[in-house]
Scaffold this motif. Structure first.
Motif, PDB file in Angstrom:
ATOM      1  N   UNK A   1       0.834  -1.201   0.000  1.00  0.00           N
ATOM      2  CA  UNK A   1       0.000   0.000   0.000  1.00  0.00           C
ATOM      3  C   UNK A   1       0.869   1.251   0.000  1.00  0.00           C
ATOM      4  N   UNK A   2       0.291   2.345  -0.465  1.00  0.00           N
ATOM      5  CA  UNK A   2       1.042   3.597  -0.517  1.00  0.00           C
ATOM      6  C   UNK A   2       0.894   4.418   0.751  1.00  0.00           C
ATOM      7  N   UNK A   3       0.265   3.859   1.780  1.00  0.00           N
ATOM      8  CA  UNK A   3       0.118   4.577   3.044  1.00  0.00           C
ATOM      9  C   UNK A   3      -1.180   5.334   3.161  1.00  0.00           C
ATOM     10  N   UNK A   4      -1.899   5.486   2.060  1.00  0.00           N
ATOM     11  CA  UNK A   4      -3.183   6.197   2.104  1.00  0.00           C
ATOM     12  C   UNK A   4      -4.331   5.307   1.648  1.00  0.00           C
ATOM     13  N   UNK A   5      -4.038   4.079   1.254  1.00  0.00           N
ATOM     14  CA  UNK A   5      -5.063   3.196   0.711  1.00  0.00           C
ATOM     15  C   UNK A   5      -5.692   2.345   1.806  1.00  0.00           C
ATOM     16  N   UNK A   6      -6.987   2.089   1.644  1.00  0.00           N
ATOM     17  CA  UNK A   6      -7.660   1.150   2.535  1.00  0.00           C
ATOM     18  C   UNK A   6      -7.310  -0.263   2.094  1.00  0.00           C
ATOM     19  N   UNK A   7      -7.032  -1.107   3.059  1.00  0.00           N
ATOM     20  CA  UNK A   7      -6.645  -2.472   2.764  1.00  0.00           C
ATOM     21  C   UNK A   7      -7.731  -3.453   3.181  1.00  0.00           C
ATOM     22  N   UNK A   8      -7.767  -4.592   2.496  1.00  0.00           N
ATOM     23  CA  UNK A   8      -8.649  -5.680   2.872  1.00  0.00           C
ATOM     24  C   UNK A   8      -8.053  -6.402   4.072  1.00  0.00           C
ATOM     25  N   UNK A   9      -8.912  -6.910   4.926  1.00  0.00           N
ATOM     26  CA  UNK A   9      -8.440  -7.690   6.063  1.00  0.00           C
ATOM     27  C   UNK A   9      -8.036  -9.079   5.580  1.00  0.00           C
ATOM     28  N   UNK A  10      -6.777  -9.433   5.772  1.00  0.00           N
ATOM     29  CA  UNK A  10      -6.288 -10.765   5.423  1.00  0.00           C
ATOM     30  C   UNK A  10      -5.716 -11.415   6.678  1.00  0.00           C
ATOM     31  N   UNK A  11      -5.591 -12.740   6.690  1.00  0.00           N
ATOM     32  CA  UNK A  11      -4.999 -13.404   7.860  1.00  0.00           C
ATOM     33  C   UNK A  11      -3.614 -12.877   8.196  1.00  0.00           C
ATOM     34  N   UNK A  12      -2.794 -12.626   7.184  1.00  0.00           N
ATOM     35  CA  UNK A  12      -1.432 -12.138   7.434  1.00  0.00           C
ATOM     36  C   UNK A  12      -1.451 -10.758   8.095  1.00  0.00           C
ATOM     37  N   UNK A  13      -2.336  -9.879   7.648  1.00  0.00           N
ATOM     38  CA  UNK A  13      -2.415  -8.542   8.243  1.00  0.00           C
ATOM     39  C   UNK A  13      -2.923  -8.607   9.670  1.00  0.00           C
ATOM     40  N   UNK A  14      -3.876  -9.501   9.909  1.00  0.00           N
ATOM     41  CA  UNK A  14      -4.400  -9.645  11.261  1.00  0.00           C
ATOM     42  C   UNK A  14      -3.317 -10.154  12.202  1.00  0.00           C
ATOM     43  N   UNK A  15      -2.537 -11.132  11.742  1.00  0.00           N
ATOM     44  CA  UNK A  15      -1.449 -11.662  12.573  1.00  0.00           C
ATOM     45  C   UNK A  15      -0.394 -10.600  12.830  1.00  0.00           C
ATOM     46  N   UNK A  16      -0.071  -9.806  11.810  1.00  0.00           N
ATOM     47  CA  UNK A  16       0.934  -8.758  11.975  1.00  0.00           C
ATOM     48  C   UNK A  16       0.494  -7.730  13.013  1.00  0.00           C
ATOM     49  N   UNK A  17      -0.780  -7.367  13.005  1.00  0.00           N
ATOM     50  CA  UNK A  17      -1.292  -6.424  14.002  1.00  0.00           C
ATOM     51  C   UNK A  17      -1.254  -7.038  15.398  1.00  0.00           C
ATOM     52  N   UNK A  18      -1.551  -8.328  15.488  1.00  0.00           N
ATOM     53  CA  UNK A  18      -1.574  -8.991  16.794  1.00  0.00           C
ATOM     54  C   UNK A  18      -0.190  -9.062  17.430  1.00  0.00           C
ATOM     55  N   UNK A  19       0.844  -8.985  16.615  1.00  0.00           N
ATOM     56  CA  UNK A  19       2.208  -9.078  17.132  1.00  0.00           C
ATOM     57  C   UNK A  19       2.747  -7.746  17.648  1.00  0.00           C
TER      58      UNK A  19
ATOM     59  N   UNK B   1     -13.841  -3.160   5.785  1.00  0.00           N
ATOM     60  CA  UNK B   1     -14.544  -4.436   5.666  1.00  0.00           C
ATOM     61  C   UNK B   1     -15.972  -4.177   5.211  1.00  0.00           C
ATOM     62  N   UNK B   2     -16.597  -5.212   4.668  1.00  0.00           N
ATOM     63  CA  UNK B   2     -17.930  -5.040   4.097  1.00  0.00           C
ATOM     64  C   UNK B   2     -19.056  -5.359   5.067  1.00  0.00           C
ATOM     65  N   UNK B   3     -18.719  -5.559   6.329  1.00  0.00           N
ATOM     66  CA  UNK B   3     -19.738  -5.781   7.358  1.00  0.00           C
ATOM     67  C   UNK B   3     -19.662  -4.634   8.368  1.00  0.00           C
ATOM     68  N   UNK B   4     -20.765  -4.307   9.054  1.00  0.00           N
ATOM     69  CA  UNK B   4     -20.741  -3.205  10.024  1.00  0.00           C
ATOM     70  C   UNK B   4     -19.761  -3.485  11.162  1.00  0.00           C
ATOM     71  N   UNK B   5     -19.104  -2.452  11.616  1.00  0.00           N
ATOM     72  CA  UNK B   5     -18.228  -2.533  12.774  1.00  0.00           C
ATOM     73  C   UNK B   5     -18.769  -1.622  13.874  1.00  0.00           C
ATOM     74  N   UNK B   6     -18.523  -1.952  15.131  1.00  0.00           N
ATOM     75  CA  UNK B   6     -19.024  -1.099  16.225  1.00  0.00           C
ATOM     76  C   UNK B   6     -18.229   0.196  16.315  1.00  0.00           C
ATOM     77  N   UNK B   7     -18.904   1.294  16.642  1.00  0.00           N
ATOM     78  CA  UNK B   7     -18.194   2.552  16.878  1.00  0.00           C
ATOM     79  C   UNK B   7     -17.392   2.437  18.167  1.00  0.00           C
TER      80      UNK B   7
END
Length: 271
Positions: free
Chosen positions: A32-50, A137-143
């Protein structure tokens, strides 16, 4: 956004080196160029968890983007409420200014561009850590806004398995493109370019319709594309594989897929 690309010569065999190059491209994809919205992938979720901050807070910002909130910029009212509710309890002036700066950055990103069609957005920000992630993501998220040493991921984790993830491959003898798709979102993760193979004409059929013989370079390319599809399915934890392209190239690729991967091919193969 830069799409990782791999180029093949006409006589490139599938080797451990080619496999490692494909994996390297998939693990880096998409950059990503730093301004783009990204799709949630397993790898991105794991990276955030670390991620775990020491002496700094990670701002985890979630907001629902329903159609009514998109209308006439109504989302700004909800953003303002989250903004004020987050800053008000913070008594330490320096900490309040740090969090204000993070929230201002998120607000600026939303003003610059809302994610298309998506119903939920999440930001993870910490200037001290050099952290900035925009996920749609394409599903609602809580505020809500959470200030913790680690990103707050529970709302994202709950969305992960709500819908199937697909690997889409647009096959071509010259340029094949690989995508991940989930809940109507599509993101390109790899392209493979190859020298155009030449088909040899042989006798044995009707005089006006000689047989077409698949050359060795075509077989090498089909084998690489099949293994790339298998690696993409594994890397992004896809449930189904969808192949699109000419009948000849599809058949050539399918024959090199392992049996368990062939079983994951969608019932309706795109043509």
């Amino acid at each position: 956004m830069s799409i990782p690309s791999l180029s093949l010569g006409g006589h490139d065999h599938y080797t451990p080196e080619i496999r490692d190059r494909i994996l390297e491209k998939l693990r880096a994809a998409p950059s990503a160029d730093g301004t783009a919205y990204q799709m949630l992938t397993p790898a991105r979720l794991r990276a955030l968890a670390e991620i775990e901050a020491t002496g700094a807070a990670v701002v985890s910002f979630y907001m629902r983007l329903s159609p009514d909130r998109r209308l006439a910029g109504a989302w700004r009212t909800f953003f303002s409420s989250l903004y004020d509710a987050t800053l008000k309890p913070i008594e330490d002036r320096r900490r309040r200014e740090e969090i204000r700066d993070e929230l201002d950055r998120i607000g600026q990103a939303l003003e610059a561009k809302l994610p298309a069609l998506n119903r939920g957005v999440a930001f993870f920000s910490s200037r001290k850590l050099g952290l900035w992630r925009q996920i749609a993501v394409s599903v609602p998220l809580p505020d809500g806004v959470w200030l913790n040493p680690q990103p707050y991921l529970r709302p994202l984790v709950r969305t992960r398995d709500e819908h199937d993830r697909f690997i889409l491959v647009l096959l071509s003898e010259e340029l094949s493109r690989f995508f991940i798709s989930q809940i109507g979102q599509v993101e390109e993760v790899l392209e493979i370019r190859a020298e155009q193979p030449r088909k040899a004409l042989t006798d044995g059929g009707p005089k006006d319709r000689p047989h077409v013989r698949v050359t060795e370079p075509m077989k090498h390319e089909a084998r690489v594309l099949a293994h790339a599809a298998e690696l993409a399915l594994t890397q992004f934890e896809g449930r189904y594989l969808l192949l699109s392209g000419g009948l000849e190239v599809r058949k050539a690729v399918i024959q090199y897929l392992p049996k368990h991967i062939q079983q994951s091919i969608g019932e309706r193969i795109l043509g």
